[in-house]
Every structure is written in structure tokens, then in C-alpha cells.
Motif scaffolding. Sequence first.
Motif, mmCIF file in Angstrom:
data_model
loop_
_atom_site.group_PDB
_atom_site.id
_atom_site.type_symbol
_atom_site.label_atom_id
_atom_site.label_comp_id
_atom_site.label_asym_id
_atom_site.label_seq_id
_atom_site.Cartn_x
_atom_site.Cartn_y
_atom_site.Cartn_z
ATOM 1 N N MET A 93 -29.716 52.127 38.897
ATOM 2 C CA MET A 93 -30.334 51.334 39.960
ATOM 3 C C MET A 93 -30.484 49.864 39.585
ATOM 4 S SD MET A 93 -33.011 53.950 41.718
ATOM 5 C CE MET A 93 -32.321 55.284 42.730
ATOM 6 N N GLU A 94 -29.683 49.421 38.637
ATOM 7 C CA GLU A 94 -29.699 48.007 38.272
ATOM 8 C C GLU A 94 -29.310 47.114 39.451
ATOM 9 O OE1 GLU A 94 -30.547 46.081 35.458
ATOM 10 O OE2 GLU A 94 -31.636 47.942 35.196
ATOM 11 N N TRP A 95 -28.542 47.679 40.388
ATOM 12 C CA TRP A 95 -28.148 46.890 41.564
ATOM 13 C C TRP A 95 -29.358 46.323 42.294
ATOM 14 C CZ3 TRP A 95 -30.005 48.811 46.200
ATOM 15 C CH2 TRP A 95 -30.386 50.158 46.219
ATOM 16 N N SER A 96 -30.472 47.072 42.272
ATOM 17 C CA SER A 96 -31.675 46.615 42.963
ATOM 18 C C SER A 96 -32.349 45.458 42.238
ATOM 19 C CB SER A 96 -32.664 47.773 43.134
ATOM 20 O OG SER A 96 -33.141 48.222 41.874
ATOM 21 N N HIS A 97 -32.045 45.293 40.959
ATOM 22 C CA HIS A 97 -32.610 44.174 40.182
ATOM 23 C C HIS A 97 -31.703 42.948 40.241
ATOM 24 C CE1 HIS A 97 -35.752 46.759 38.510
ATOM 25 N NE2 HIS A 97 -34.823 47.653 38.274
ATOM 26 N N HIS A 98 -30.488 43.137 40.757
ATOM 27 C CA HIS A 98 -29.536 42.024 40.836
ATOM 28 C C HIS A 98 -29.329 41.546 42.266
ATOM 29 C CE1 HIS A 98 -27.737 43.894 36.932
ATOM 30 N NE2 HIS A 98 -28.758 43.096 36.663
ATOM 31 N N ALA A 99 -30.194 42.005 43.175
ATOM 32 C CA ALA A 99 -30.131 41.603 44.595
ATOM 33 C C ALA A 99 -28.829 42.032 45.256
ATOM 34 C CB ALA A 99 -30.343 40.104 44.739
ATOM 35 N N ASP A 100 -28.257 43.153 44.798
ATOM 36 C CA ASP A 100 -27.075 43.706 45.454
ATOM 37 C C ASP A 100 -27.499 44.508 46.683
ATOM 38 O OD1 ASP A 100 -25.738 42.603 43.356
ATOM 39 O OD2 ASP A 100 -25.156 44.488 42.410
ATOM 40 N N ASN A 101 -26.597 44.624 47.634
ATOM 41 C CA ASN A 101 -26.906 45.308 48.883
ATOM 42 C C ASN A 101 -26.199 46.661 48.980
ATOM 43 O OD1 ASN A 101 -28.362 43.009 49.773
ATOM 44 N ND2 ASN A 101 -26.451 42.067 50.467
ATOM 45 N N VAL A 102 -26.695 47.500 49.892
ATOM 46 C CA VAL A 102 -26.045 48.761 50.230
ATOM 47 C C VAL A 102 -25.871 48.773 51.746
ATOM 48 C CG1 VAL A 102 -26.174 51.282 50.211
ATOM 49 C CG2 VAL A 102 -27.089 49.972 48.278
ATOM 50 N N LEU A 103 -24.637 48.937 52.198
ATOM 51 C CA LEU A 103 -24.342 48.946 53.629
ATOM 52 C C LEU A 103 -23.810 50.322 54.008
ATOM 53 C CD1 LEU A 103 -22.541 45.482 53.802
ATOM 54 C CD2 LEU A 103 -24.969 45.965 54.085
ATOM 55 N N LEU A 104 -24.509 50.969 54.930
ATOM 56 C CA LEU A 104 -24.147 52.311 55.384
ATOM 57 C C LEU A 104 -23.650 52.208 56.816
ATOM 58 C CD1 LEU A 104 -27.380 53.915 53.945
ATOM 59 C CD2 LEU A 104 -25.096 54.274 53.014
ATOM 60 N N HIS A 225 -21.090 40.211 49.885
ATOM 61 C CA HIS A 225 -20.734 39.511 48.646
ATOM 62 C C HIS A 225 -21.049 40.352 47.411
ATOM 63 C CE1 HIS A 225 -21.209 35.767 45.864
ATOM 64 N NE2 HIS A 225 -20.055 36.377 45.686
ATOM 65 N N HIS A 226 -22.236 40.902 47.360
ATOM 66 C CA HIS A 226 -22.604 41.824 46.277
ATOM 67 C C HIS A 226 -23.079 43.110 46.944
ATOM 68 C CE1 HIS A 226 -22.544 38.329 43.603
ATOM 69 N NE2 HIS A 226 -23.394 37.715 44.405
ATOM 70 N N ALA A 227 -22.177 44.001 47.251
ATOM 71 C CA ALA A 227 -22.597 45.172 48.032
ATOM 72 C C ALA A 227 -21.769 46.413 47.723
ATOM 73 C CB ALA A 227 -22.499 44.862 49.529
ATOM 74 N N THR A 228 -22.427 47.549 47.889
ATOM 75 C CA THR A 228 -21.744 48.832 47.934
ATOM 76 C C THR A 228 -21.670 49.221 49.405
ATOM 77 O OG1 THR A 228 -22.590 49.537 45.779
ATOM 78 C CG2 THR A 228 -21.834 51.281 47.277
ATOM 79 N N ILE A 229 -20.460 49.458 49.879
ATOM 80 C CA ILE A 229 -20.260 49.797 51.292
ATOM 81 C C ILE A 229 -19.849 51.265 51.393
ATOM 82 C CG2 ILE A 229 -18.987 49.278 53.409
ATOM 83 C CD1 ILE A 229 -18.496 46.451 52.216
ATOM 84 N N ILE A 230 -20.637 52.026 52.127
ATOM 85 C CA ILE A 230 -20.330 53.444 52.343
ATOM 86 C C ILE A 230 -20.071 53.649 53.826
ATOM 87 C CG2 ILE A 230 -21.227 55.802 52.199
ATOM 88 C CD1 ILE A 230 -22.841 54.979 49.775
ATOM 89 N N GLU A 231 -18.840 54.007 54.137
ATOM 90 C CA GLU A 231 -18.455 54.251 55.527
ATOM 91 C C GLU A 231 -18.449 55.758 55.780
ATOM 92 O OE1 GLU A 231 -15.399 51.574 57.252
ATOM 93 O OE2 GLU A 231 -15.065 50.981 55.160
#
Length: 254
Positions: A93-104, A225-231
Motif C-alpha cells: 500500500m505504498e501507493w497511498s503514501h506516494h499520492a498514486d490513484n486507483v481508477l475503477l 499520471h500516477h495510477a492503477t487503472i482497473i477496467e
Amino acid sequence: MNDSVALLLKELRLPGFVRHYKSLWEKAVEDGWSHTDYLSALCEYEISDRYDRRTHKWKREAQLQTGKTFTEFDVSRLSKNNKTSLAKLQQDMEWSHHADNVLLIGPSGTGKTHIASALGHALIEKGVRCKSFPAIGLVQLLQQAKRDLELMTVMSRLDKYQVIIVDDIGYVKKTDAETHVLFEFIAHRYESGSLIITANQPFSEWDKIFPDSMMTVAAIDRLIHHATIIELEGESYRKKHQLEQIKRKKKETT
């Protein structure tokens, strides 16, 4: 040991110590613990109690949907790539400390809100503070703040949440007032705080959310820009579940 110890511990705001110091002292005497062993055991109880209280408080304020955790989610419905992406988000869950996004992204009923809520529960359990909003509710909050000339104050106040969930962004009305505050919020969070966003529409249809193409492109650019995209794809889980219940009831009555 007397009751004055309990009063001192309460004054020091150590409720875990208060609850356990007597029973642990009896065990320490019986088992021949050193003073360090005894103190260490008390500290473990205090840390555990604080974790439980903090987790309970943060989940209550996050307003996550009850029961929508990964334990209740049918991962078999996902594609191999989506399973891999989701597993990475859960395990690290380091992504949450680096201001990364999750797009569902995906049709209604495919599990977007469940996954977003499950991530929220998992984040809080890992010590990451988050908050969930229906997209319309967030926009209404921001609109009111803008009318009161307090938009930046409210957005800054929301910065205490490392992760903010925005559910059903596609339901925001395409009006200047609503979409401008939403864009300002996305821009404010860019590279400073994580967003988990669910949307029924693919990015190609986001011009239905924002009033002009330039704003649409700018919003998407910041989000991905900084995201994990789950379609997500497939039949609505809610519809499928309802049909299964109907079939089951029919069998029971025949």
C-alpha cells in the motif's frame, strides 16, 4: 499495587494499562517475569488497544459501506490482469503514501464500489486514513464551500485523509458550477493525496462530465499520471445475484 496507580494511568491516558496492569502483575509474579517483561507486556496491550480504537474511529468517519470488504468479494469474477493489479494494491500500500490513484472503470454492478470500499477498509487497517464520498455529495460540499468563499479551506481540511474515495463520478451533472469545483479538487489532490475513483463511463466518454474537452483532458491527465487503472467487464453482479435468488425461490416452491 493500589488504586492510585489506576488514577495515574488514567491521567497519563493509558487505558490499556488501566485494564490490564493488575491481571498482568499477577501473572508476572506467578511466572517470575522481570520488570522489563511486565512493562513490555503492558505496552503491547496499550498499542493493541490504541490500534483497535483508531481503526474503529477511522472506519466510522470514513463512511465505508458495511460488509464490502475483500473477504466478501468474489475475486473469481475478475480477469487475470485485474486480479494481479488488485493483489498488488492490497499487498503493498505504498501507493497511498506516494499520492498514486486507483481508477475503477466499468458498467454498473461489476463490483467497482465494492472494491473501492474494500480498499478503504484495508487501508485503515494498515494505518492509512481515508474518507469515502458519493461524487454528488462531494461536489455539493465543494459547491457550498465555494459559495461561502471557503473552498481552499475545505479542500485543505480534506488533506488529512491520505486517500479519498469518489464513488460514481459519472453522476455529476455537467454544469459549470459542479464540474469546476470537481476539477479544482482533482487539481488540488494531484501529487499530494491519493484518489480512488469509480466511473461507469470509459475515459472516452468523460466529456459528458466536464463542460469542455480541455478540462476533460486536463482532469484525466492528472488522474492517470500516477495510477492503477482497473477496467471491469461482464454482467451486473447485482442482476445476476437477483436472478439466482429468484431461481432458488422457484425451486423451493415447486
